[in-house]
Design a protein around this motif. Structure first.
Motif: not given
Length: 293
Positions: A178-204
């Motif tokens: 939130x402090x960054x004036x410009x967020x790059x993809x490398x910044x997103x990769x550096x910090x924990x992402x909260x994403x969706x979980x789902x189940x398919x034939x291969x598992x979670x």
């Protein structure tokens, strides 16, 4: 045994007289009396004790009274289902959905369905968007509503866009991003992402995380709450974020892809048939999306 005879018998018990039943059912006393007598002859027992203008249940009449009510209710249910079929209204509908639209909308919609389609039975199941296609394809639900991916090929599935939802990449106001004036993809990769979980034939699985460090949860509200707890950044429907954005608790990332529109729609089987209830629900969602996209 006719359902009309059972109805007259039950009404006579309820009103306490043949005359009362005749008035209630708008029939003559002779018709009601003859129908009840025919029912007694058919069953071979006396159901009512008659004394002057009053009637009371005999022992056997008392014993079968509740069963007669169940039979009459079953007759009414059968008739209602047949009328629904003829009018194109589903007698039962199994719905799958995601939680990209707030729960308040679905609570209000379920109340409206109960009022407008009182003879329809509705089952509602919440699942992450990737699972909805498989649920329809395997006939686990009749129709599903949720966010649609840009491209998807899955069995004999048809999808119809009803509108779009603005997705926002957000963090807690105290998060380093939130402090960054410009967020790059490398910044997103550096910090924990909260994403969706789902189940398919291969598992979670986690749904296409950008960061190698992620927390996967099954619903968008869970993603939002994890961001509120400061667990990481996430991509969440804007309709679930409004009060937190207004208060400044959450902030939209200063990133080129932080706000994007994603289609939301109806998912059905190509072999399936949609009825009046499904059409009404699709219209209701389309109206909501037009007002809130």
């Amino acid at each position: 045994m006719r359902s009309s005879q059972i109805e007259m018998f039950l009404t006579a018990v309820e009103t306490g007289s043949i005359a009362g039943a005749a008035r209630e059912l708008e029939k003559s006393r002779t018709t009601v009396s003859a129908a009840i007598s025919a029912l007694e002859d058919n069953l071979g027992v006396e159901l009512l004790s008659r004394s002057g203008n009053s009637v009371t249940l005999t022992n056997v009449g008392r014993m079968i009274h509740d069963d007669c009510e169940r039979v009459l209710q079953a007759v009414h249910d059968i008739g209602a289902k047949c009328r629904q079929f003829e009018s194109g209204i589903e007698s039962a509908l199994r719905i799958g959905r995601d939680d990209a639209i707030p729960e308040a909308f679905w609570r209000a919609t379920m109340r409206e369905i109960h009022q407008l389609f009182p003879d329809s039975s509705v089952s509602l199941y919440v699942a992450p968007p990737p699972e909805l296609y498989e649920m329809v394809d395997e006939n686990m639900v009749d129709v599903a509503f949720g966010l649609l991916p840009e491209t998807r090929a899955f069995g004999r599935i048809s999808s119809k866009k009803l509108g779009q939802i603005r997705m926002m990449s957000v963090v807690h106001k105290d998060h380093p991003l939130a402090k960054l004036k410009r967020v790059q993809r490398a910044d997103l990769e550096r910090y924990t992402e909260v994403t969706l979980a789902y189940v398919d034939d291969e598992g979670l699985k986690a749904l296409d995380p950008i960061s190698p460090h992620y927390i996967a949860l099954p619903f968008y509200e869970h993603l939002r709450d994890a961001v509120l707890d400061g667990s990481g950044w996430s991509n969440v429907p804007s309709v679930l974020l409004r009060k937190y954005l207004r208060s400044g608790t959450l902030q939209v990332l200063r990133h080129s892809s932080a706000m994007q529109l994603q289609p939301y729609g109806e998912i059905t089987s190509m072999d399936g048939h949609t009825g009046a209830l499904t059409a009404w629900l699709s219209d209701r969602l389309e109206e909501y999306l037009a007002e809130n996209s």
